[in-house]
Design a protein around this motif. Structure first.
Motif, PDB file in Angstrom:
ATOM      1  N   SER A  21       0.786  -1.360   0.149  1.00 36.37           N
ATOM      2  CA  SER A  21       0.387   0.115  -0.151  1.00 36.37           C
ATOM      3  C   SER A  21       0.766   1.042  -0.152  1.00 36.37           C
ATOM      4  CB  SER A  21      -0.904   0.104   1.093  1.00 36.37           C
ATOM      5  OG  SER A  21      -1.962  -1.112   1.226  1.00 36.37           O
ATOM      6  N   ALA A  22       1.725   1.604   0.392  1.00 41.27           N
ATOM      7  CA  ALA A  22       3.584   2.500   0.909  1.00 41.27           C
ATOM      8  C   ALA A  22       3.389   2.807  -0.664  1.00 41.27           C
ATOM      9  CB  ALA A  22       3.840   2.627   1.668  1.00 41.27           C
ATOM     10  N   GLY A  23       3.925   1.834  -0.928  1.00 36.84           N
ATOM     11  CA  GLY A  23       4.374   1.276  -2.349  1.00 36.84           C
ATOM     12  C   GLY A  23       3.554   1.438  -3.148  1.00 36.84           C
ATOM     13  N   ILE A  24       2.256   1.432  -3.037  1.00 36.61           N
ATOM     14  CA  ILE A  24       0.882   2.441  -4.245  1.00 36.61           C
ATOM     15  C   ILE A  24       0.713   3.910  -3.888  1.00 36.61           C
ATOM     16  CG2 ILE A  24      -1.278   1.812  -5.147  1.00 36.61           C
ATOM     17  CD1 ILE A  24      -1.478  -0.838  -4.489  1.00 36.61           C
ATOM     18  N   GLN A  30       4.768  10.027  -6.233  1.00 42.90           N
ATOM     19  CA  GLN A  30       6.240  10.385  -8.289  1.00 42.90           C
ATOM     20  C   GLN A  30       5.510  10.494  -9.588  1.00 42.90           C
ATOM     21  OE1 GLN A  30       9.087  11.325  -6.901  1.00 42.90           O
ATOM     22  NE2 GLN A  30       7.380  11.988  -4.733  1.00 42.90           N
ATOM     23  N   TRP A  31       4.289   9.650  -9.741  1.00 41.29           N
ATOM     24  CA  TRP A  31       3.957   9.785 -11.022  1.00 41.29           C
ATOM     25  C   TRP A  31       3.345  11.280 -11.351  1.00 41.29           C
ATOM     26  CZ3 TRP A  31       4.763   6.667 -14.802  1.00 41.29           C
ATOM     27  CH2 TRP A  31       4.062   6.585 -16.081  1.00 41.29           C
ATOM     28  N   ARG A  47      12.583  14.348 -20.344  1.00 41.13           N
ATOM     29  CA  ARG A  47      11.401  15.238 -20.005  1.00 41.13           C
ATOM     30  C   ARG A  47      10.483  14.155 -19.466  1.00 41.13           C
ATOM     31  NH1 ARG A  47       9.864  21.370 -21.580  1.00 41.13           N
ATOM     32  NH2 ARG A  47      12.131  22.276 -20.970  1.00 41.13           N
ATOM     33  N   VAL A  48       9.893  14.258 -18.231  1.00 41.07           N
ATOM     34  CA  VAL A  48       8.124  13.277 -18.372  1.00 41.07           C
ATOM     35  C   VAL A  48       7.521  14.273 -18.956  1.00 41.07           C
ATOM     36  CG1 VAL A  48       9.744  12.772 -15.884  1.00 41.07           C
ATOM     37  CG2 VAL A  48       8.451  14.412 -15.935  1.00 41.07           C
ATOM     38  N   VAL A  49       6.328  13.035 -18.801  1.00 45.65           N
ATOM     39  CA  VAL A  49       5.126  13.006 -19.898  1.00 45.65           C
ATOM     40  C   VAL A  49       4.303  14.228 -18.845  1.00 45.65           C
ATOM     41  CG1 VAL A  49       3.232  11.590 -20.300  1.00 45.65           C
ATOM     42  CG2 VAL A  49       5.324  10.382 -20.173  1.00 45.65           C
ATOM     43  N   ALA A  50       3.851  14.173 -17.698  1.00 44.70           N
ATOM     44  CA  ALA A  50       3.507  15.350 -17.149  1.00 44.70           C
ATOM     45  C   ALA A  50       4.062  16.684 -17.811  1.00 44.70           C
ATOM     46  CB  ALA A  50       3.460  15.823 -15.854  1.00 44.70           C
ATOM     47  N   VAL A  51       5.321  16.996 -17.903  1.00 46.88           N
ATOM     48  CA  VAL A  51       6.175  18.330 -18.494  1.00 46.88           C
ATOM     49  C   VAL A  51       5.569  18.277 -20.191  1.00 46.88           C
ATOM     50  CG1 VAL A  51       7.851  19.322 -18.404  1.00 46.88           C
ATOM     51  CG2 VAL A  51       7.653  18.536 -16.277  1.00 46.88           C
ATOM     52  N   SER A  52       5.958  16.888 -20.454  1.00 50.18           N
ATOM     53  CA  SER A  52       5.062  17.123 -22.012  1.00 50.18           C
ATOM     54  C   SER A  52       3.982  17.455 -22.469  1.00 50.18           C
ATOM     55  CB  SER A  52       5.941  16.063 -22.487  1.00 50.18           C
ATOM     56  OG  SER A  52       6.864  14.850 -22.596  1.00 50.18           O
ATOM     57  N   ILE A  53       3.160  17.160 -21.327  1.00 53.73           N
ATOM     58  CA  ILE A  53       1.940  17.443 -21.598  1.00 53.73           C
ATOM     59  C   ILE A  53       1.534  18.697 -21.340  1.00 53.73           C
ATOM     60  CG2 ILE A  53       0.132  17.231 -20.249  1.00 53.73           C
ATOM     61  CD1 ILE A  53       0.018  14.594 -20.072  1.00 53.73           C
ATOM     62  N   ALA A  54       2.386  20.042 -20.538  1.00 54.17           N
ATOM     63  CA  ALA A  54       2.297  21.065 -20.195  1.00 54.17           C
ATOM     64  C   ALA A  54       2.746  21.311 -21.821  1.00 54.17           C
ATOM     65  CB  ALA A  54       2.472  21.611 -19.602  1.00 54.17           C
ATOM     66  N   LEU A  76      -3.526   6.132 -17.537  1.00 51.09           N
ATOM     67  CA  LEU A  76      -3.594   4.747 -17.779  1.00 51.09           C
ATOM     68  C   LEU A  76      -2.981   3.235 -16.348  1.00 51.09           C
ATOM     69  CD1 LEU A  76      -5.380   3.675 -21.029  1.00 51.09           C
ATOM     70  CD2 LEU A  76      -6.258   3.036 -19.101  1.00 51.09           C
ATOM     71  N   ILE A  77      -1.520   4.425 -16.673  1.00 49.18           N
ATOM     72  CA  ILE A  77      -0.368   3.210 -15.833  1.00 49.18           C
ATOM     73  C   ILE A  77      -0.849   3.155 -14.760  1.00 49.18           C
ATOM     74  CG2 ILE A  77       2.378   3.611 -15.952  1.00 49.18           C
ATOM     75  CD1 ILE A  77       2.468   4.702 -17.988  1.00 49.18           C
ATOM     76  N   PRO A  78      -0.845   4.184 -13.863  1.00 49.54           N
ATOM     77  CA  PRO A  78      -1.321   3.706 -12.719  1.00 49.54           C
ATOM     78  C   PRO A  78      -2.737   3.543 -12.413  1.00 49.54           C
ATOM     79  CG  PRO A  78      -1.292   6.746 -12.699  1.00 49.54           C
ATOM     80  CD  PRO A  78      -0.837   5.906 -14.053  1.00 49.54           C
ATOM     81  N   LEU A  79      -3.230   3.273 -13.229  1.00 49.24           N
ATOM     82  CA  LEU A  79      -4.830   2.313 -13.147  1.00 49.24           C
ATOM     83  C   LEU A  79      -4.427   1.275 -12.592  1.00 49.24           C
ATOM     84  CD1 LEU A  79      -8.326   2.748 -12.896  1.00 49.24           C
ATOM     85  CD2 LEU A  79      -8.117   2.660 -14.676  1.00 49.24           C
ATOM     86  N   VAL A  80      -3.778   0.916 -13.563  1.00 52.48           N
ATOM     87  CA  VAL A  80      -3.547  -0.479 -14.224  1.00 52.48           C
ATOM     88  C   VAL A  80      -2.227  -1.404 -13.392  1.00 52.48           C
ATOM     89  CG1 VAL A  80      -1.485  -2.044 -15.642  1.00 52.48           C
ATOM     90  CG2 VAL A  80      -3.385  -0.828 -16.774  1.00 52.48           C
TER      91      VAL A  80
END
Length: 100
Positions: A21-24, A30-31, A47-54, A76-80
């Motif tokens: 749970s702590a790992g999730i 961090q995601w 750059r990470v995806v969040a910065v690329s979206i911005a 989708l990735i955190p959902l999986v």
């Protein structure tokens, strides 16, 4: 059986649900990180995806179809990850506060 054996055979199995749970929670935190990767990434390729979206929006235009598609993929990735670890996460929440 030394201290390491006691840790591996007793403490680690009892704390497995809490560690997962702590790992999730740490993974999802961090995601979603935006500011630290924005400050650290020296090149466009790193750059990470969040910065690329911005970066998809400029001063006068926003490409909404690309922003929404990228946001869907990044969600989708955190959902999986959560779906895979759901049984451990649910067991951890169910046993929180119980006195067995």
């Amino acid at each position: 059986m030394g201290w390491f054996g006691i840790f591996v055979r007793i403490y680690l199995p009892l704390s497995k649900n809490a560690l997962i749970s702590a790992g999730i929670i740490l993974f999802i935190g961090q995601w979603q990180a935006y500011l630290w990767p924005l400050l650290i990434a020296p090149a466009q390729e790193l750059r990470v995806v969040a910065v690329s979206i911005a970066d998809m929006s400029s001063l006068y235009t926003v490409r909404y179809e690309q922003v929404f598609a990228a946001a869907f993929i990044i969600a989708l990735i955190p959902l999986v990850v959560l779906w895979v670890a759901l049984r451990f996460f649910g067991a951890s929440i169910a046993t929180t506060g119980s006195r067995e």
